[in-house]
Design a protein around this motif. Structure first.
Motif, PDB file in Angstrom:
ATOM      1  N   GLY A  24      39.862 -69.251  47.720  1.00  0.00           N
ATOM      2  CA  GLY A  24      39.757 -70.097  46.541  1.00  0.00           C
ATOM      3  C   GLY A  24      40.984 -70.084  45.650  1.00  0.00           C
ATOM      4  N   LYS A  63      30.743 -66.230  48.511  1.00  0.00           N
ATOM      5  CA  LYS A  63      30.358 -67.657  48.542  1.00  0.00           C
ATOM      6  C   LYS A  63      28.841 -67.793  48.530  1.00  0.00           C
ATOM      7  CE  LYS A  63      31.259 -71.905  51.201  1.00  0.00           C
ATOM      8  NZ  LYS A  63      31.823 -72.752  50.155  1.00  0.00           N
ATOM      9  N   GLY A  84      38.629 -56.394  46.858  1.00  0.00           N
ATOM     10  CA  GLY A  84      38.345 -57.830  46.829  1.00  0.00           C
ATOM     11  C   GLY A  84      37.542 -58.180  45.590  1.00  0.00           C
ATOM     12  N   GLY A  85      37.373 -59.473  45.356  1.00  0.00           N
ATOM     13  CA  GLY A  85      36.733 -59.959  44.129  1.00  0.00           C
ATOM     14  C   GLY A  85      35.369 -59.345  43.861  1.00  0.00           C
ATOM     15  N   LEU A  86      34.566 -59.163  44.905  1.00  0.00           N
ATOM     16  CA  LEU A  86      33.208 -58.639  44.689  1.00  0.00           C
ATOM     17  C   LEU A  86      33.195 -57.170  44.299  1.00  0.00           C
ATOM     18  CD1 LEU A  86      31.313 -60.427  47.585  1.00  0.00           C
ATOM     19  CD2 LEU A  86      30.817 -60.647  45.154  1.00  0.00           C
ATOM     20  N   GLY A 114      43.933 -66.235  49.101  1.00  0.00           N
ATOM     21  CA  GLY A 114      42.511 -66.134  49.430  1.00  0.00           C
ATOM     22  C   GLY A 114      41.945 -67.517  49.727  1.00  0.00           C
ATOM     23  N   LYS A 122      34.652 -56.049  41.957  1.00  0.00           N
ATOM     24  CA  LYS A 122      34.659 -56.022  40.481  1.00  0.00           C
ATOM     25  C   LYS A 122      33.245 -56.104  39.929  1.00  0.00           C
ATOM     26  CE  LYS A 122      39.042 -58.471  40.512  1.00  0.00           C
ATOM     27  NZ  LYS A 122      39.610 -59.807  40.501  1.00  0.00           N
TER      28      LYS A 122
END
Ligand SMILES: Nc1ncnc2c1ncn2[C@@H]1O[C@H](COP(=O)(O)OP(=O)(O)O)[C@@H](O)[C@H]1O
Ligand SMILES: O=C(CO)[C@H](O)[C@H](O)COP(=O)(O)O
Length: 515
Positions: free
Chosen positions: A20, A336, A456-458, A18, A460
């Motif tokens: 980051g 971001k 994806g991270g979001l 990814g 969560k």
């Protein structure tokens, strides 16, 4: 992946790079994730809108996480390895050594990241050509694609980089080369970011028209003249050197890669939804929109026939699901942007202290704080007089205007935790409204979307998910497997191993929705 008669002890490794961090997973043949590891990667912003990384640092992180997920496993049981990554540009010289992409001549920083906006003048000139390849990127090329970045290197770093360059890779293809020594590119990266056509190949007239005729002259050897579908097995598999680096056995199958959003799309879009009462049950897979939400959000919709959506990338043939056209909407900064708004607020230090005291993430704390202050009304009503326009890094879709900027209206003098929480909510809502804007553009052009599949991270973040459901009016499905992007990467390895005939065969019941 539903293996039918396959033996249960076959494993696949997926590696997801990814923006980051790098993540790896060990996945079994039912698509169940057995081990997970992650590792941050370095980023440099030497000047505004210049974003760089190091391919050596990224590879080193891939090695750390892969070694971790295979610990304690009989390596003979690992059948395949798949990579996905952001669509950043990696530059190597003729001997495959890193070349600097910066004026400082720091060759460690040899990657121009996908979100880098240095090539504005170049992309404007490319768009002025109105060349026919632009029809296949939504009508307007993005500054985040590779052609403008290559032109920038030629015009700005001629001696130190351009003249010495031997290989320009999309990051997913760099990783598969590093693992196998095979320079073949994935159809996914070349079609989506480099103007390659699955049907017609490279268009010489485009590269000549924009001033990069050099590639035509050497038969595209620097940017790829052997192209394979994602999941195809590369060469003789993992080289002994890469096997040592990664802690795997030489010779295991390595797949042609995918861009990260496409791996996420592949990981979720085919989920079996039987018995969950969802509107998309019994509807074709083309009624689903996969939304991969990390640093950016990518909106992946597929169709049997090409659909041209102004301001939405594509249509790209076979770039994600073989045999289907793909349209890819996007918002250049979402995770971001949320981080930027939250971390830049005066009450952020207080938030950190309070969240740490409760052993919560700042997002979990903010979500519960919003619940506390919402009183009798639904949480969404807290923002009736505070609004965010989320294009802080331009608008990728559907306006396709990189000059757009962000905006906040309704600010007051107070800067306490309530204000921070409400600003955070307004930012999440603005991002969800952006998704609705993209869906409306896709539907106006011919897509018929009924259900969103988020990963994806979001994904969560329950507030982010709820706002997407409320604002689009569509059900949002989350996969049982939270790390769906990694499942997509592992599917590539499973396909390359020959245990599964195609990437679609890997779709199965185990990756149905969360209860
Ligand atoms: N547990 C979490 N709760 C809320 N938000 C999260 C969580 N984990 C990650 N995020 C958000 O997701 C973003 C990163 O997503 P990720 O998929 O890891 O990014 P990338 O693939 O671009 O490296 C962060 O910017 C953060 O806003
Ligand atoms: O352009 C993209 C996909 O086509 C992505 O936005 C890019 O790869 C970054 O992904 P992420 O936000 O997951 O780091």
């Amino acid at each position: 992946m539903s293996g039918g008669e396959q033996k249960p002890e076959r494993y696949y490794v997926g590696v997801d790079v990814g923006t980051g961090s790098v993540r790896a997973a060990l996945v079994d043949q039912s698509g169940v994730l057995l081990a997970f590891a992650d590792q941050p990667i370095k980023k440099w912003e030497p000047q505004f809108n210049h974003h760089e990384q190091s391919s050596e640092d990224i590879w080193a992180a891939c090695c750390v996480v892969t070694k971790k997920v295979v610990q304690g496993i009989d390596l003979n049981q690992i059948r395949g390895l798949g990579f996905d990554a952001t669509c950043s540009l990696v530059v190597l010289d003729k001997q495959f050594r890193p070349l600097p992409v910066n004026h400082e001549e720091d060759s460690h920083r040899n990657v121009i990241m996908w979100l880098d906006h240095r090539a504005v003048s170049q992309v404007n000139r490319i768009n002025e050509t109105k060349h026919s390849v632009l029809q296949y990127v939504g009508g307007v090329m993005s500054v985040e694609m590779q052609a403008p970045k290559l032109l920038w290197l030629k015009e700005n770093l001629r001696e130190t980089c351009w003249d010495k360059a031997g290989h320009f890779f999309d990051l997913p293809d760099f990783l598969s080369w590093k693992a196998t020594g095979v320079t073949a590119r994935s159809l996914c990266s070349l079609v989506c970011k480099w103007t390659y056509s699955a049907e017609r190949g490279w268009d010489d007239s485009f590269w000549k028209m924009i001033g990069l005729e050099d590639f035509v002259a050497d038969n595209y050897s620097k940017i790829g003249n052997q192209v394979l579908p994602p999941g195809a097995s590369l060469g003789n598999g993992l080289t002994p050197e890469a096997a040592r680096d990664l802690g795997l056995l030489p010779g295991i199958a390595v797949a042609a890669s995918l861009i990260d959003a496409h791996a996420g799309g592949l990981g979720v879009i085919g989920a079996d939804v039987k018995g969950h009462g969802l509107v998309c049950e019994g509807q074709p897979v083309t009624s689903r929109l996969a939304v991969i939400c990390g640093t950016s959000s990518c909106h992946m919709g597929i169709s049997k026939d090409p659909i041209f959506v102004p301001g939405v990338w594509g249509p790209y043939f076979s770039a994600m699901v073989p045999g289907f056209w793909l349209n890819e909407g996007g918002q250049s900064v979402t995770g971001k942007l949320i981080d930027h708004m939250v971390e830049g607020h005066a009450a952020f230090p207080e938030l950190q202290v309070k969240a740490t005291a409760r052993c919560q993430s700042v997002y979990a704390y903010l979500n519960s704080h919003l619940d506390l202050i919402k009183k009798a009304q639904p949480v969404g009503f807290l923002t009736v007089d505070l609004h965010v326009w989320p294009d802080f890094h331009g608008n990728r879709s559907p306006l396709a205007d990189l000059t757009l900027k962000g905006m906040v209206t309704g600010l007051k003098l107070s800067q306490d935790l309530d204000d921070l929480a409400i600003l955070y909510l307004a930012t999440v809502q603005a991002i969800a409204l952006g998704t609705r804007f993209i869906i409306e553009a896709m539907e106006a052009a011919g897509h018929s979307i009924s259900t969103l599949f988020l990963c994806g991270g979001l994904s969560k973040n329950p507030l982010f998910v709820q706002m997407h459901a409320d604002i689009t009016g569509m059900p949002v499905v989350l996969s049982q497997e939270v790390e769906s992007v990694l499942v997509g990467a592992a599917i590539l390895g499973a396909c390359a191993s020959g245990d599964f005939a195609s990437v679609q065969v890997c779709w199965g019941e185990s990756r149905g929705p969360r209860q």
